[in-house]
Each structure stands twice: as structure tokens, then as C-alpha cells.
Write a protein that holds these residues in place. Structure first.
Motif, PDB file in Angstrom:
ATOM      1  N   PRO A  86       0.772  -1.239   0.000  1.00 38.95           N
ATOM      2  CA  PRO A  86       0.000   0.000   0.000  1.00 38.95           C
ATOM      3  C   PRO A  86       0.805   1.292   0.000  1.00 38.95           C
ATOM      4  O   PRO A  86       0.269   2.344  -0.340  1.00 38.95           O
ATOM      5  CB  PRO A  86      -0.812  -0.105   1.299  1.00 38.95           C
ATOM      6  CG  PRO A  86       0.052  -0.927   2.199  1.00 38.95           C
ATOM      7  CD  PRO A  86       0.769  -1.901   1.317  1.00 38.95           C
ATOM      8  N   PHE A  87       2.078   1.248   0.380  1.00 29.47           N
ATOM      9  CA  PHE A  87       2.838   2.487   0.537  1.00 29.47           C
ATOM     10  C   PHE A  87       3.762   2.696  -0.662  1.00 29.47           C
ATOM     11  O   PHE A  87       4.680   1.914  -0.896  1.00 29.47           O
ATOM     12  CB  PHE A  87       3.639   2.473   1.833  1.00 29.47           C
ATOM     13  CG  PHE A  87       2.779   2.264   3.049  1.00 29.47           C
ATOM     14  CD1 PHE A  87       1.822   3.198   3.412  1.00 29.47           C
ATOM     15  CD2 PHE A  87       2.907   1.113   3.805  1.00 29.47           C
ATOM     16  CE1 PHE A  87       1.018   2.996   4.514  1.00 29.47           C
ATOM     17  CE2 PHE A  87       2.108   0.898   4.917  1.00 29.47           C
ATOM     18  CZ  PHE A  87       1.157   1.846   5.271  1.00 29.47           C
TER      19      PHE A  87
ATOM     20  N   ARG B  72       7.180   0.265  -4.058  1.00 26.83           N
ATOM     21  CA  ARG B  72       6.122   0.075  -3.080  1.00 26.83           C
ATOM     22  C   ARG B  72       6.658  -0.728  -1.898  1.00 26.83           C
ATOM     23  O   ARG B  72       7.614  -1.489  -2.035  1.00 26.83           O
ATOM     24  CB  ARG B  72       4.905  -0.633  -3.692  1.00 26.83           C
ATOM     25  CG  ARG B  72       4.025   0.281  -4.524  1.00 26.83           C
ATOM     26  CD  ARG B  72       2.701  -0.370  -4.845  1.00 26.83           C
ATOM     27  NE  ARG B  72       1.785   0.552  -5.503  1.00 26.83           N
ATOM     28  CZ  ARG B  72       0.998   1.393  -4.865  1.00 26.83           C
ATOM     29  NH1 ARG B  72       1.007   1.426  -3.549  1.00 26.83           N
ATOM     30  NH2 ARG B  72       0.201   2.207  -5.535  1.00 26.83           N
ATOM     31  N   GLY B  73       5.988  -0.570  -0.753  1.00 28.29           N
ATOM     32  CA  GLY B  73       6.402  -1.309   0.426  1.00 28.29           C
ATOM     33  C   GLY B  73       5.252  -1.535   1.379  1.00 28.29           C
ATOM     34  O   GLY B  73       4.181  -0.927   1.259  1.00 28.29           O
ATOM     35  N   THR B  74       5.455  -2.436   2.349  1.00 26.57           N
ATOM     36  CA  THR B  74       4.441  -2.726   3.359  1.00 26.57           C
ATOM     37  C   THR B  74       4.724  -2.029   4.680  1.00 26.57           C
ATOM     38  O   THR B  74       3.978  -2.202   5.642  1.00 26.57           O
ATOM     39  CB  THR B  74       4.344  -4.241   3.575  1.00 26.57           C
ATOM     40  OG1 THR B  74       5.654  -4.783   3.765  1.00 26.57           O
ATOM     41  CG2 THR B  74       3.711  -4.913   2.370  1.00 26.57           C
ATOM     42  N   ALA B  75       5.783  -1.250   4.725  1.00 26.24           N
ATOM     43  CA  ALA B  75       6.051  -0.347   5.838  1.00 26.24           C
ATOM     44  C   ALA B  75       6.919   0.778   5.304  1.00 26.24           C
ATOM     45  O   ALA B  75       7.675   0.586   4.346  1.00 26.24           O
ATOM     46  CB  ALA B  75       6.748  -1.061   6.999  1.00 26.24           C
ATOM     47  N   SER B  76       6.806   1.942   5.909  1.00 27.89           N
ATOM     48  CA  SER B  76       7.587   3.075   5.423  1.00 27.89           C
ATOM     49  C   SER B  76       7.818   4.073   6.542  1.00 27.89           C
ATOM     50  O   SER B  76       7.053   4.147   7.507  1.00 27.89           O
ATOM     51  CB  SER B  76       6.878   3.776   4.255  1.00 27.89           C
ATOM     52  OG  SER B  76       5.684   4.403   4.703  1.00 27.89           O
TER      53      SER B  76
ATOM     54  N   GLN C  70       9.918  -0.922   3.514  1.00 26.30           N
ATOM     55  CA  GLN C  70      10.064  -2.358   3.694  1.00 26.30           C
ATOM     56  C   GLN C  70       9.544  -3.060   2.453  1.00 26.30           C
ATOM     57  O   GLN C  70       8.438  -2.799   1.996  1.00 26.30           O
ATOM     58  CB  GLN C  70       9.270  -2.827   4.912  1.00 26.30           C
ATOM     59  CG  GLN C  70       9.214  -4.341   5.079  1.00 26.30           C
ATOM     60  CD  GLN C  70       8.269  -4.760   6.194  1.00 26.30           C
ATOM     61  OE1 GLN C  70       8.438  -4.368   7.332  1.00 26.30           O
ATOM     62  NE2 GLN C  70       7.253  -5.549   5.841  1.00 26.30           N
ATOM     63  N   ASP C  71      10.344  -3.976   1.896  1.00 27.73           N
ATOM     64  CA  ASP C  71       9.939  -4.702   0.697  1.00 27.73           C
ATOM     65  C   ASP C  71       8.731  -5.594   0.987  1.00 27.73           C
ATOM     66  O   ASP C  71       8.595  -6.122   2.103  1.00 27.73           O
ATOM     67  CB  ASP C  71      11.084  -5.571   0.185  1.00 27.73           C
ATOM     68  CG  ASP C  71      12.243  -4.746  -0.340  1.00 27.73           C
ATOM     69  OD1 ASP C  71      11.986  -3.651  -0.870  1.00 27.73           O
ATOM     70  OD2 ASP C  71      13.401  -5.205  -0.206  1.00 27.73           O
ATOM     71  N   PRO C  72       7.837  -5.791   0.000  1.00 27.18           N
ATOM     72  CA  PRO C  72       6.767  -6.779   0.170  1.00 27.18           C
ATOM     73  C   PRO C  72       7.353  -8.149   0.479  1.00 27.18           C
ATOM     74  O   PRO C  72       8.250  -8.630  -0.218  1.00 27.18           O
ATOM     75  CB  PRO C  72       6.060  -6.762  -1.188  1.00 27.18           C
ATOM     76  CG  PRO C  72       6.358  -5.416  -1.758  1.00 27.18           C
ATOM     77  CD  PRO C  72       7.739  -5.084  -1.284  1.00 27.18           C
ATOM     78  N   GLY C  73       6.845  -8.766   1.541  1.00 22.87           N
ATOM     79  CA  GLY C  73       7.386 -10.051   1.957  1.00 22.87           C
ATOM     80  C   GLY C  73       8.673  -9.944   2.744  1.00 22.87           C
ATOM     81  O   GLY C  73       9.255 -10.973   3.120  1.00 22.87           O
ATOM     82  N   GLY C  74       9.131  -8.725   3.002  1.00 27.49           N
ATOM     83  CA  GLY C  74      10.392  -8.533   3.700  1.00 27.49           C
ATOM     84  C   GLY C  74      10.224  -8.393   5.196  1.00 27.49           C
ATOM     85  O   GLY C  74       9.180  -8.704   5.779  1.00 27.49           O
TER      86      GLY C  74
ATOM     87  N   LEU D  68      11.124  -5.866   8.862  1.00 22.53           N
ATOM     88  CA  LEU D  68      11.259  -4.472   9.270  1.00 22.53           C
ATOM     89  C   LEU D  68      12.699  -3.988   9.156  1.00 22.53           C
ATOM     90  O   LEU D  68      12.945  -2.788   9.040  1.00 22.53           O
ATOM     91  CB  LEU D  68      10.758  -4.287  10.712  1.00 22.53           C
ATOM     92  CG  LEU D  68       9.242  -4.283  10.892  1.00 22.53           C
ATOM     93  CD1 LEU D  68       8.878  -4.179  12.376  1.00 22.53           C
ATOM     94  CD2 LEU D  68       8.616  -3.124  10.110  1.00 22.53           C
ATOM     95  N   GLY D  69      13.636  -4.922   9.150  1.00 27.40           N
ATOM     96  CA  GLY D  69      15.035  -4.541   8.962  1.00 27.40           C
ATOM     97  C   GLY D  69      15.298  -3.908   7.614  1.00 27.40           C
ATOM     98  O   GLY D  69      16.320  -3.224   7.428  1.00 27.40           O
ATOM     99  N   ASP D  70      14.383  -4.136   6.649  1.00 27.86           N
ATOM    100  CA  ASP D  70      14.537  -3.491   5.342  1.00 27.86           C
ATOM    101  C   ASP D  70      14.547  -1.974   5.455  1.00 27.86           C
ATOM    102  O   ASP D  70      15.085  -1.278   4.574  1.00 27.86           O
ATOM    103  CB  ASP D  70      13.398  -3.908   4.405  1.00 27.86           C
ATOM    104  CG  ASP D  70      13.432  -5.392   4.066  1.00 27.86           C
ATOM    105  OD1 ASP D  70      14.501  -6.006   4.243  1.00 27.86           O
ATOM    106  OD2 ASP D  70      12.391  -5.916   3.635  1.00 27.86           O
ATOM    107  N   LEU D  71      13.934  -1.459   6.518  1.00 24.00           N
ATOM    108  CA  LEU D  71      13.827  -0.006   6.674  1.00 24.00           C
ATOM    109  C   LEU D  71      15.183   0.654   6.904  1.00 24.00           C
ATOM    110  O   LEU D  71      15.311   1.867   6.721  1.00 24.00           O
ATOM    111  CB  LEU D  71      12.874   0.340   7.824  1.00 24.00           C
ATOM    112  CG  LEU D  71      11.404  -0.036   7.608  1.00 24.00           C
ATOM    113  CD1 LEU D  71      10.603   0.236   8.875  1.00 24.00           C
ATOM    114  CD2 LEU D  71      10.815   0.755   6.435  1.00 24.00           C
ATOM    115  N   ILE D  72      16.170  -0.123   7.318  1.00 26.40           N
ATOM    116  CA  ILE D  72      17.502   0.460   7.533  1.00 26.40           C
ATOM    117  C   ILE D  72      18.482   0.025   6.442  1.00 26.40           C
ATOM    118  O   ILE D  72      19.678   0.291   6.538  1.00 26.40           O
ATOM    119  CB  ILE D  72      18.055   0.089   8.922  1.00 26.40           C
ATOM    120  CG1 ILE D  72      18.164  -1.435   9.080  1.00 26.40           C
ATOM    121  CG2 ILE D  72      17.181   0.691  10.023  1.00 26.40           C
ATOM    122  CD1 ILE D  72      18.827  -1.858  10.396  1.00 26.40           C
ATOM    123  N   ALA D  73      17.947  -0.636   5.410  1.00 24.51           N
ATOM    124  CA  ALA D  73      18.801  -1.033   4.290  1.00 24.51           C
ATOM    125  C   ALA D  73      19.014   0.153   3.355  1.00 24.51           C
ATOM    126  O   ALA D  73      18.062   0.837   2.969  1.00 24.51           O
ATOM    127  CB  ALA D  73      18.182  -2.206   3.539  1.00 24.51           C
TER     128      ALA D  73
END
Length: 425
Positions: A313-314, A331-335, A366-370, A372-377
Motif C-alpha cells: 500500500p505504501f 512500493r512497500g508494506t512499511a515506510s 520495507q519490501d513486500p514479503g520482507g 522491518l530490517g529493510d527499513l535500515i537497508a
């Protein structure tokens, strides 16, 4: 007899002292409103006839009026009428509240995308919102809206809207497959509004939608569907804490807006589209510097529980969060997004003002299916800066034509102009 006369004089003197200590509002006068109904403003005001004169309530009324779309500025004056009696005179400067809108950008195929709209923010003189939009972004979309936040009482209101949004949605999978779908959503929404007090407002509603995804192009493999469709019923809501003050184009204070959507029922092919929760919170802080400076900040946090779905959604997008990055580039599932800009008014004469601004936009997804650590990638982040200009009509609500140019401070090669109506923050 002498005792009765003395008692009568004592009671009259006591009444005079009480009235002197508790001044009363004997009259209320509102001037300057041409289209906004006086009865509507009186209903919103805390101060009533025969109530005690209270400077804090008067200041609250002025702030409440200034938050209305139809009011550009407001003030008050207290006029003595006699012992313990006063007239309160509110003066408002009205906005022109019938607003056309135009946003122009590039669509995901590099062609022209635009959105036109017309909204009346003071329908029937009661600050009801009515209007609609048409958007061309690869496909045609449209919508109609009506909101009356104070229709039932000072605290209660309702709203309805219908939207048919048709978009080309790029979907980004974990193995970097890039697949484009035609997304078609037809949704009807009913809302109720409740204003608990001056600072706290709530919205609760229901959204019924028919959603379809049809494959357009890209690297489609056997495990991905050619089409998807479902009927969805969702509970939607929001909570707003508002401690904002504004004077024409200048804004000060803090605001927090939490919005959510929770699907309570869905029928259809839900292999990838299933019930889930979406939540987002915008924290906004504004501060004035001197007579012409204004610092604006926004922290936007979003989270969705559809972490196994590529239909996230984001979006990472020019108009939504990062100026210069492009149109729906990810797009991501967290932002988490931070926007900050400093605006300075160079010209301010009568109804017209012109501002310049410098900004920094940063975000991560955050990548779909990823995880929360994706947020600091680093590869999931974006950092842009740039300059802009604002052309402002000070007597028309939200009549700000903005132009921004943003460019990347990282290895992303994107840059470009962003046009729009209204302040970005």
C-alpha cells in the motif's frame, strides 16, 4: 422598616458586585462573513449570549474560525455596554472557497499524467465539502465527495464519497520481477465525524469496494495470476490531534493524524489479496521565524500486515513523499518518511504572496514479503533535496500553486520537477 431598607440596599449592592466580578456577554456580533452563514459560526463558537466573558474562550473561538476552509483570518473585540455587560464582536476575513485543482506529472510509462478537480469547501455556507475529480494516469479515474463535519451538531457530522480509481500498478517481487497490472477499484464510503473538543477529532466509517487486478506486461511466471478480483468491506477511521494556528500562508504548532483501514470481510480470489490492516500516522510541526519565515516538518510512518503480498500500500512517489524521485517507482508494506522545508515570503501585497523554499525529503521502505530490517537497508532508502517556489492567493482557500525541483543525494539517478496545488507540507 429600616432593617428592610438596609437589607434591600445590601442585596442590590451584592448583585452589583457579583455582576462586576462576573461580566456577562449580552450580545454577539459577527461581521465580515459574506457567504458563511452567521448561524453556522454562532453554533461553532464556545461563547454564547448570557455566558460569562472569558478571554480564553474568545481566543479559542478565533482559532476555531481560522481553521475553517472559508476563513482566512479572524479576530475579536469586546465592547462594554454597561455595568457587567459586554458585546463580543467577531471579525472574519473570508476565503473564496470554490477551488479548481490541477496536478501534472509523468505516468509510469513516461507520458503525461494529470488530475483535475473542483471542490466547494463552503457548500451551503456551512463549510460542507462537495466536489469531484477526474484523473488521467494511463487510465481514467474519477470520484465524488460530500462531507458535512458539523451537519448534525457542533460535534457530529457525516460524509459520503464514491471513487473509481484505475491505475497501472508496478508490482515489485522479492526476486526483482517487475510486473505491471491494471488496478481497478470501485469504492463507496460512508463516514461519521465527531469533534470531542477543540483539539481532538475522530472519524469512523465503512468502505465497500470491488477491486480487480489484470495483467498488462512484465516477467510473469506460472506462480503469478493473470487476474485477481475480490469484494472488500473495510472499517476505516482516523484520529486527529490539532494544535495548529494559521494566519494566511503562515502556520504554527503541532498536529498528529492517525488513519487506518481494517478489512473485516472479503470474497473472491484472495491468494495474494487477503484481509489486512493498514495504519499511517503523520506527525507535523510548524514554526514561524520572524515575520516572513516558516519552517514545516512532517514525519510519516506507515505499516501494513499484508507482508506476504506484492500489492503493497505504501508508494514511493513524487506527489506523496519524495520530490524528484518519480511516479510510483517502488512500493512497500512499511515506510518511514521525513520531509522538512523552510519557506520564506519574498512578496506579500494585498491578496498575492510569493514564497521560496528549500527542502530535504528522506524515506525508506520495507519490501513486500520482507522484514522491518529493510527499513535500515541503504538500497531501500531515498534522500532528495531541492528548491521550490509558491504562488499564493491569500483570499482563496488552499490556493497555492507550487513548483519544486528535487534531485538525489545518493546513487539514485532520478531528479525532476513536481507541480501541484496546495502546500506540500
Amino acid at each position: 422598616m429600616k432593617f428592610k431598607v438596609f437589607l434591600l440596599l445590601f442585596l442590590q449592592c451584592s448583585q452589583f458586585v457579583v455582576l462586576s466580578q462576573n461580566p456577562l456577554v449580552s450580545e454577539i456580533k459577527i461581521s465580515g462573513n459574506k457567504r458563511t452563514k452567521t448561524s453556522f459560526l454562532e453554533r461553532l463558537a464556545f461563547v454564547k449570549v448570557n455566558s460569562q466573558l472569558d478571554s480564553m474562550r474568545l481566543a479559542s473561538d478565533v482559532r476555531r474560525f481560522k481553521l475553517l476552509p472559508s476563513v482566512a483570518s479572524a479576530s475579536y473585540e469586546v465592547v462594554p455596554l454597561g455595568p457587567g455587560k459586554y458585546r463580543v464582536e467577531y471579525r472574519v476575513v473570508e476565503n473564496f472557497a470554490i477551488i479548481p485543482g490541477l496536478n501534472v506529472s509523468q505516468d509510469v510509462n513516461g507520458d503525461l499524467a494529470y488530475r483535475t478537480s473542483v471542490f466547494d469547501f463552503n457548500f451551503l455556507g456551512q463549510n460542507q465539502i462537495v466536489g469531484g475529480f477526474y484523473r488521467r494516469n494511463v487510465f481514467d479515474s474519477y470520484g465524488f465527495f460530500w462531507e458535512a463535519p458539523n451537519l448534525i451538531s457542533r460535534k457530529w457530522g457525516i460524509g459520503v464519497n464514491y471513487q473509481n480509481n484505475v491505475l497501472q500498478e508496478p508490482v515489485f517481487f522479492q526476486d526483482n520481477r517487475d510486473v505491471n497490472y491494471k488496478f481497478d477499484s470501485r469504492a463507496f464510503e460512508f463516514r461519521t465525524f465527531y469533534e470531542h473538543n477543540f483539539h481532538n477529532r475522530f472519524m469512523l466509517g465503512l468502505n465497500y469496494s470491488r477491486e480487480t487486478y489484470d495483467f498488462l506486461n512484465g516477467d510473469l511466471t506460472q506462480d503469478l495470476p493473470l487476474e485477481l478480483g475480490l469484494d472488500r468491506l473495510a472499517v476505516i477511521g482516523s484520529y486527529e490531534y490539532n494544535n495548529i494556528t494559521n494566519e494566511y500562508q503562515y502556520v504554527g504548532g503541532f498536529r498528529s493524524i492517525f488513519t487506518y483501514s481494517f478489512t473485516v470481510g472479503a470474497q473472491g480470489d484472495t491468494h495474494l489479496l487477503r484481509s489486512f490492516f493498514i495504519g499511517r500516522n503523520d506527525f507535523e510541526y510548524f514554526k514561524r521565524f520572524g515575520q516572513k519565515g516558516n519552517w514545516a516538518n512532517r514525519l510519516r510512518l506507515g505499516f501494513a500486515t499484508n507482508d506476504t503480498s506484492p500489492f503493497a500500500p505504501f508508494a514511493l512517489d513524487n506527489q506523496l513523499n519524495i520530490r524528484g524521485v518519480g511516479n510510483v517507482v517502488d512500493r512497500g508494506t512499511a515506510s518511514a518518511v521525513i520531509n522538512t522545508e523552510y519557506r520564506y515570503t519574498f512578496i506579500e501585497k494585498g491578496w498575492f504572496a510569493m514564497q521560496g523554499n528549500v527542502f530535504v525529503d528522506a524515506g525508506t521502505w520495507q519490501d513486500p514479503g520482507g522484514q522491518l530490517g529493510d527499513l535500515i537497508a541503504f538500497e531501500n532508502s531515498a534522500l532528495f533535496t531541492g528548491l521550490g517556489v509558491r504562488f499564493i492567493h491569500r483570499r482563496i482557500f488552499n490556493a497555492v500553486f507550487r513548483i519544486d525541483y528535487g534531485f538525489s543525494l545518493t546513487d539514485k539517478v532520478n531528479s525532476g520537477l513536481v507541480f501541484g496545488i496546495g502546500q506540500y507540507l
